[in-house]
Motif scaffolding. Structure first.
Motif, PDB file in Angstrom:
ATOM      1  N   CYS A  85       0.800  -1.192   0.009  1.00 17.98           N
ATOM      2  CA  CYS A  85      -0.103   0.033  -0.047  1.00 17.98           C
ATOM      3  C   CYS A  85       0.682   1.335   0.101  1.00 17.98           C
ATOM      4  N   GLU A  88       2.585   2.129   3.397  1.00 18.04           N
ATOM      5  CA  GLU A  88       3.763   1.322   3.855  1.00 18.04           C
ATOM      6  C   GLU A  88       5.043   1.588   2.876  1.00 18.04           C
ATOM      7  N   LYS A 308      -4.133  -4.912   2.645  1.00 17.80           N
ATOM      8  CA  LYS A 308      -2.575  -5.200   2.607  1.00 17.80           C
ATOM      9  C   LYS A 308      -1.914  -5.111   3.641  1.00 17.80           C
ATOM     10  N   CYS A 309      -2.726  -5.215   4.937  1.00 15.59           N
ATOM     11  CA  CYS A 309      -1.966  -5.008   6.313  1.00 15.59           C
ATOM     12  C   CYS A 309      -1.188  -6.304   6.703  1.00 15.59           C
ATOM     13  N   CYS A 312       2.419  -6.085   6.799  1.00 18.02           N
ATOM     14  CA  CYS A 312       2.716  -4.792   7.236  1.00 18.02           C
ATOM     15  C   CYS A 312       3.659  -4.597   8.579  1.00 18.02           C
ATOM     16  N   CYS A 318       1.034   3.310  11.525  1.00 18.69           N
ATOM     17  CA  CYS A 318       0.004   3.830  10.306  1.00 18.69           C
ATOM     18  C   CYS A 318      -1.135   4.479  11.352  1.00 18.69           C
TER      19      CYS A 318
HETATM   20  S1  SF4 Z   1      -1.111  -0.977   8.384  1.00 15.21           S
HETATM   21 FE1  SF4 Z   1      -1.390   1.000   7.156  1.00 15.21          FE
HETATM   22  S2  SF4 Z   1       0.558   1.030   6.247  1.00 15.21           S
HETATM   23 FE2  SF4 Z   1       0.577  -0.923   6.684  1.00 15.21          FE
HETATM   24  S3  SF4 Z   1      -0.298  -1.920   4.950  1.00 15.21           S
HETATM   25 FE3  SF4 Z   1      -2.202  -1.267   6.356  1.00 15.21          FE
HETATM   26  S4  SF4 Z   1      -2.845   0.712   5.592  1.00 15.21           S
HETATM   27 FE4  SF4 Z   1      -0.904   0.232   4.687  1.00 15.21          FE
END
Ligand code: SF4
Length: 359
Positions: A85, A88, A308-309, A312, A318
């Motif tokens: 994302c 990230e 997409k977390c 991450c 975030c």
């Molecule tokens: S935690 Fe935040 S930075 Fe990480 S993938 Fe999810 S939305 Fe993106």
């Protein structure tokens, strides 16, 4: 790959050409799988040849080192990190400290299984020619220094300028393969282990084909190497029952691992062909993300990003830098989803997990 999946990936224009490609690709994938099945069916696959094993491990040893990227200030994307994302990518390049929190132990073990199996599979590929002779159609290409064409031996960092934005892509494939039936042709090889179970793996591959993020990874590799085809190979770490379970009443029909007297496939090669459109689409996206980094403003948060977390390493950060208006919006969307037919679906679960993570 079915018609709908082809249209979704490539659009209508290229569908006809690609259908031909994928028709041949299905045959190639079948040849690939037959070769690997022949190897593993052979009793000789249980032991390794000393000379080949030594060459293989000496290559691995020679590449155990750390070479930093050149200090050119460019945003660098690893091929397997081309589906992250915007936030990230931004946090990573802003040198935000990576969060190292303990994980559930089985996940660590699962990661370890994945890393160990790929290395062993590569060693098996190095043995294909010796064990299968002329039946080894797919074998490692050999790099100019004599190394097997895989991993660090093939690592490249390529600087790219696209849409007026400069950035870099690094690639390090699981392998580049020769094809004995056409010595001019090369195939990119990427390998993915699956822990979800052999039934689930086959169901997903039959329905969707190779995963979108894996296709982005091989698209990045196709850009750098100029090789447009290859295989993403999936292997389930859960194997079919040792003997047929078709007659076993204690196992529900949906969990059976044998069908019509045969085990379900635990190893699937998915052929891919990368078009210029796919390359452009990826480059558009990467140049846009690189520009966000150069502009220095944290990209805004949206619901789609929560898909997409999973891996991450900046989750707390975030959440910490989330603006009130963004948090309010996410909470509102979650409430709406929970009262709709989206409740409990993947998108809803992702959003809930994001909101539930502590800061
Ligand atoms: S935690 Fe935040 S930075 Fe990480 S993938 Fe999810 S939305 Fe993106």
């Amino acid at each position: 790959m079915n018609n709908d999946a082809l249209t979704a990936l490539y659009g209508d224009n290229n569908k006809r050409i690609l259908m031909d490609k994928y028709e041949e690709g299905a045959e190639l994938a079948q040849l690939f799988q037959s070769q690997f099945d022949a190897y593993y069916a052979s009793p000789t696959s249980s032991f390794h040849d000393n000379k080949i094993a030594r060459k293989f491990y000496e290559q691995r040893l020679r590449h155990i080192n750390f070479t930093p990227y050149p200090n050119d200030g460019l945003v660098t994307f690893g091929a397997s990190g081309t589906n992250k994302c915007d936030r990230e990518i931004f946090f990573k390049n802003a040198k935000v400290k990576v969060e190292k929190t303990p994980d559930i132990p089985f996940r660590g073990r699962q990661r370890r299984v994945g890393s160990a199996v790929i290395e062993y599979l590569q060693l098996d590929i190095a043995h294909m020619e010796k064990r299968l002779g002329n039946d080894a159609l797919f074998t490692f290409a050999i790099a100019s220094d004599g190394d097997y064409a895989m991993e660090d031996a093939m690592q490249v960092r390529q600087v790219i300028e696209h849409n007026g934005v400069k950035f870099a892509i690094t690639v390090k494939p699981d392998g580049i393969l020769n094809y004995a039936n056409d010595p001019e042709r090369r195939f990119i090889f990427e390998y993915k282990t699956k822990a979800s179970g052999v039934v689930e793996m086959n169901g997903k591959l039959d329905y969707n084909g190779a995963q979108a993020d894996h296709l982005r990874q091989v698209t990045a590799e196709a850009i750098v190497y100029g090789i447009n085809e290859g295989f993403v190979v999936y292997e389930s770490m859960h194997k079919p029952s040792w003997f047929s379970d078709e007659e076993r009443k204690s196992i529900p029909k949906t969990r059976k691992t044998w069908y019509n007297g045969k085990p379900l496939p635990d190893f699937r090669a998915m052929y891919f062909y990368i078009t210029d459109e796919m390359k452009n689409e990826l480059l558009d996206d990467l140049s846009r993300q690189a520009e966000l980094v150069y502009n220095g403003e944290i990209p805004g948060m949206n619901v789609e990003m929560t898909s997409k977390c999973g891996f991450c390493p900046f989750k707390s950060h975030c959440k910490k830098v989330l603006m009130d208006v963004e948090l309010t919006r996410l909470i509102e969307v979650e409430k709406t989803m929970s009262k709709s037919n989206m409740a409990g679906k993947q998108e809803h679960t992702n959003l809930r997990n994001y909101l539930a993570e502590g800061v």
